[in-house]
Design an enzyme around this catalytic site. Sequence first.
Site, PDB file in Angstrom:
ATOM      1  N   ASP A  56       0.659  -1.212  -0.087  1.00 44.49           N
ATOM      2  CA  ASP A  56       0.099   0.413  -0.104  1.00 44.49           C
ATOM      3  C   ASP A  56       1.208   1.590   0.040  1.00 44.49           C
ATOM      4  O   ASP A  56       2.426   1.075  -0.069  1.00 44.49           O
ATOM      5  CB  ASP A  56      -1.020   0.295   1.508  1.00 44.49           C
ATOM      6  N   ASN A 113      -8.540  -1.281   5.038  1.00 37.80           N
ATOM      7  CA  ASN A 113      -8.504  -1.248   3.595  1.00 37.80           C
ATOM      8  C   ASN A 113      -7.531  -2.363   2.910  1.00 37.80           C
ATOM      9  O   ASN A 113      -7.380  -2.753   1.550  1.00 37.80           O
ATOM     10  CB  ASN A 113      -8.565   0.136   2.805  1.00 37.80           C
TER      11      ASN A 113
END
EC number: 7.6.2.1
Length: 1175
Positions: free
Chosen positions: A407, A823
């Site tokens: 990420d 997420n």
Amino acid sequence: MWRWVRQQLGFDPPHQSDTRTIYIANRFPQNGLYTPQKFIDNRIISSKYTIWNFVPKNLFEQFRRVANFYFLIIFLVQLMIDTPTSPITSGLPLFFVITVTAIKQGYEDWLRHNSDNEVNGAPVYVVRSGGLVKTRSKNIRVGDIVRIAKDEIFPADLVLLSSDRLDGSCHVTTASLDGETNLKTHVSVPETAVLQTVANLDSLIAVIECQQPEADLYRFMGRMIITQQMEEIVRPLGPESLLLRGARLKNTKEIFGVAVYTGMETKMALNYKSKSQKRSAVEKSMNTFLIIYLIILISEAIISTILKYTWQAEEKWDEPWYNQKTEHQRNSSKILRFISDFLAFLVLYNFIIPISLYVTVEMQKFLGSFFIGWDLDLYHEESDQKAQVNTSDLNEELGQVEYVFTDKTGTLTENEMQFRECSINGLKYQEINGKLVPEGPSPDSTEGEVPFLGSLSHLSNSAHLTATSLRTSPESETELIKEHDLFFKAVSLCHTVQISNVQTDGIGDGPWQPNLAPAQLEYYASSPDEKALVEAAARAGIIFVGISEETMEVKVLGRLERYKLLHILEFDSDRRRMSVIVQAPSGEKLLFAKGAESSILPKCIGGEIAKTRIHVDEFALKGLRTLCIAYRQFTAKEYEDVDRRLFEARTALQHREEKLADAFQYIEKDLILLGATAVEDRLQDKVRETIEALRMAGIKVWVLTGDKHETAVSVSLSCGHFHRTMNILELINQKSDSGCAEQLRQLARRITEDHVIQHGLVVDGTSLSLALREHEKLFMEVCRNCSAVLCCRMAPLQKAKVIRLIKISPEKPITLAVGDGANDVSMIQEAHVGIGIMGKEGRQAARNSDYAIARFKFLSKLLFVHGHFYYIRIATLVQYFFYKNVCFITPQFLYQFYCLFSQQTLYDSVYLTLYNICFTSLPVLIYSLVEQHIDPHVLQSKPTLYRDISKNGLLSIKAFLYWTVLGFSHAFIFFFGSYFLVGKDTSLLGNGQMFGNWTFGTLVFTVMVITVTVKMALETHFWTWINHLVTWGSIIFYFIFSLFYGGILWPFLGSQNMYFVFIQLLSSGSAWFAILLMVVTCLFIDVVKKVFDRQLHPTSTEKAQLAEAHSSVKCLDSVCCFPGETPCASVGRMLERVIGRCSPNHISRLWNASDPFYTNDRSILTLSPMDSSTC
């Protein structure tokens, strides 16, 4: 009755409603028609066993393991038929393994029982019969009203009824659940918020209808039906009303809540469920090897059985006169005799399957996992966080990673947002020297300063904020002021930021005090973006003061304005925006929205859309995170429609999320664009160096982010993911399958034509969805030929899909995912190895990961050092276990050719039993814990060494065959060397006698124990005092045990086969000569191979070992010499040149903070790397 039995067995589960009805205070209807639902009690049961089911349940679980079940079958065969070895030889090791495991699991479960009893017995206060009753936590029932005081932990999942605050709100911390340290505000419905005493609550008549329990901490749907004056009032309930078990009450004196989920149905208990089991490549290889050795075992048993009957079929080899067959044997079925003999040979050779391998591997993984947490190089001082190991089953997988998926926000960046620029009504501003000025003026210039905004001195450093005096301005400037005013009001109102009143004793209690100066306010938020924007608005003179009784209070130029908060349209990753609906002091109903430009701009019908879009792209090119701000004004009729839709959606028990999504879609339209914000999220320390090291190690790095294309590319360039010289290919803004396919084909052609240079690929979420739908193979072909891939505008599930696509590709590469937010959980769980960053977005990623670290830069140490060491250690452990068992059993097989397949055992039963348990187990276990074949600093400074262990090279078929052939060759030397040196020549013994069966077998066993132990010593590169102790101590222990065992007549033994055997063996000079000759012969082959490999075909690791040895002090002296002594210096120089290894010098017991790697007292157990001044 039959249906009940089927329900108990799980075949026919009872029907369960999708909702549950809870009568507050358990006031059930009195009409007699209601049947109360049955709910479980509030006991938490984390233990697995009880005193009654421990033995059968634990045995059942252990015998589900194939190896344990296999040895149980062997043990039963030994009991049922006449076998050549005692049942003790299989039963005792099996009993040892089962007992050790049972004791470990029993102790762990006893600790869980104690913990459960402590939690279940905690005192709580419950409202019953009009008063507060003290009881235990386990006695709470669904429907009970519970009182919780400040700093107490909620004993069940409660719906908040009231608090000591007028608005019925309270603050809680969920750090024990998700790791988030910020306070969260929970609210009650207005009708119960006023019920602040026990007497008032006793008169409450209400029913809660809510969903059945589920594990999602952030999802709750329900409604409360309150009966007042014969009228029913329906209020929606959501996550903001639910107080979770395990959370702690803060900043509030006391609250009352009704229990809706209890015991094992609370969300905390439901999250006890373990994650899906991941299996490492080493474990898969180990299972493959077990199957191969099982085939070898069966083959040896079949060959022996066939040869036995072949021999018996020849008349000249009939049974001797003293061993004639019994009548029963002559009359028994040949088939039964064949099966019996096959099983007997199976028992005789069964030790080729190492029973202790699984236990040793488990111990190695369990003990080895502590070293990661002890590593000071993985400790982050600022946040006081050390590395965490959530599963020890994947330690060695850290050394096999081929793809890293990361990420961006909070993983590559700090997730500390600083407001930098903004665009308001088509004009762009930036912060320079504490002032917000239009783009263009020099930093020292004040001309063009925005007249409304004034000083941008930091909120925390100013005692009082005042805006600059307004200059006399024409109408256009007045209009400009209004636009800026509305923009920053939107920023100050559209958020979920909370405020704590900074007092001398910490966080204050009671409702917010709007007259506080800004310096007395401290903002905190779950999103760093929101906190940065609200602080920027406050610095600009529009200060968010707090919320009081559903009223948001904002100071504008020192004047307090109150906005009634009507609705919050919460952020979600699908919409990528959030909104609030407020009532202005003038009575206007306004909606303020903020979100990604892709979600806001398409909804706008007014404002400077084109200019703002250009500004957003410019911000993104600088690597800034952007949000767009918009608003909408409702008429009275429009608001009535909006309020009705939201009420219907929020009070629905079925499909609430879908209905809310439809309502949000309807409401968030026809917006007027106000502008955009740009905040900076700077890169973490050493991110560029870490990514470059990963690339040098042969690991491909993919960045998966939800940011827009320009921002993501800018950050990829700044962090070194993309190089300036790299050819950047793009697959973005694709609208159709055909267009996507054509673009992929063009990219593939470009890569083929320009194969010399490196390529990087950028793909957005929309195009990725099209590529994965119909063109997976083509997309994978493009990706495999790219050095770096950047995926932007990614949804959480898309991240997991990308990783799964790589996992199932033909190469089956090992993947690693690293992220910090909720997420990222899906991709962390999908990857072979999941790494959670303990950042500022809570602990969901860390809780769901396999390993958790505080910073991205620690990834290099985790992979290149820990992963490298763990893989080397366990791969050698597995190969060595099979090798030493081949050495153990092959002489047994060869011996059958000399005893006419009579199933006579070569070794004594005690030696059979103790070989794997005592004589050869410790050296390899210690090796697998402390071995460091090369200095850790060298591994980190030379990432290319990581390539040497890639593709599971040490457990390849080639390596497996080498160890297996080595084992067979050593076994042949053991047997035939003993046979030809002392087994046939009677003149070698002083008494003129030949060695008997047990003496011969003991000689073979002695050579074997010494050889396999010294073989482990040859594999050891890093010698500590404990290595010396267990290596040479194992050989000494074997000799002492054998003398003790064979030198005494043991009355409890059925036979005395070994009496005086070992003493007679040692008294023979020829035996000592044979032992020395065979050990040297066996190991000479291995040493010669190592020397030639290092001289002719050295690996990168071996070259580094040689370079390290030549540049170091001759540290082999420490093996046999004290400091200052040099008798073995010449031997040390010779061996270091040949095999490039060394051991630590004499080490002081004083610990030094500068010592690298582990922090243990090295004089007790040297787990630290080789000191650079020594090796």
